[in-house]
Design an enzyme around this catalytic site. Sequence first.
Site, short mmCIF file in Angstrom:
data_model
loop_
_atom_site.label_atom_id
_atom_site.label_comp_id
_atom_site.label_asym_id
_atom_site.label_seq_id
_atom_site.Cartn_x
_atom_site.Cartn_y
_atom_site.Cartn_z
N GLU A 289 6.07 5.51 0.22
CA GLU A 289 7.44 5.77 0.67
C GLU A 289 7.96 7.10 0.11
OE1 GLU A 289 9.26 1.44 1.88
OE2 GLU A 289 9.79 2.19 -0.11
N GLU B 58 4.48 -1.60 6.02
CA GLU B 58 5.31 -2.56 5.29
C GLU B 58 6.36 -3.11 6.23
OE1 GLU B 58 7.09 -1.51 1.57
OE2 GLU B 58 5.37 -0.32 0.90
#
Length: 337
Positions: free
Chosen positions: A159, A268
């Site tokens: 991320e 995710e």
Amino acid sequence: MKKLLLTLLIAAGLSAHAAEPFVKGADVGWLPQMEATGYQFYNKQGQQQEALRILKDYGINTIRLRTWVHPSDDKASGHNSKDETVAMALRAQQLGMRVMLNFHYSDSWADPQQQRKPAAWVGHDFAQLKRDVYDYTLDVMRAMEKAGVKLEWVQVGNETRTGMIYPEGHTDNWPQLAQLINQGYDAIKAVSPSSKVVLHLDRGQDNQWFRTWFDNAKANGAKYDVIGLSYYPYWLDGRPDYKQSIDALAANMNDMAARYGKEVMVVEVGGEDSQPQNTYDMLMAVQQKVRAVPNGKGLGVIYWEPQGARSWSHYELSAWGADGRATKAMEAFLDFK
């Protein structure tokens, strides 16, 4: 026969990769800790069983694992060492699952709120920091190779909306961030040329941010193969239902695949454990949107810590109940064809 199959695939407008199984995945980085603390998993019949086997019976064909440089043994924010991660990857592979490895380049969590460099790298100049990234990545990759683990995908950073390994790898300094990314990429390919390198951002529905980030990545020569996205409607402002953002996710994936010529994957995803039917519906919709990415460039969907039951983790977006069993949500992986 092979030539005929390839001809048929091309005639159908599909890439050769489209023949690969659609990724139905689970990130299970907490699993070694859960097992170490004695947490017990139960299958549909209520029988105690090993978690990976239960996940496989729910259609999971891919396991995603994270690795931290020098982690602590803290229950929530520790473990995920090289040795522990290699052992878990081998277990997954022995069950016939594919494996994705996620380098956080930190001693603990790395995400948009925190991208702390490993303590052992603090004080190093940039030239040494690049060597740190390369050497560490190479070491873990070689350990996987020695164990006989074939990594299908490897993430460089987690991320990384504002970069990684602060402050040197912040997006405020894209030339340096791209160099750090490429050190990871080069080390991965040196050991496993067939592994696809993934760059991963959160807020998968935010097309403007993805365009800005990957335009900068391209301009600065960052190397990668796959664009990874997180998608968590729960964490959006006001916690709206997924129906309000699912089309934006689809549009962003389609744009990423077309704009950069890359494959995309939702690496995710998660929904509320207290709303299993809604999470089931969301997972079905996300899988459909990924499958619909043109030219077979949508690789699949990975649930983040589905087995991470709230009773153990205090995390509200697992797909596991207080009874130690999977919730209705996990059936979405079985039902999606």
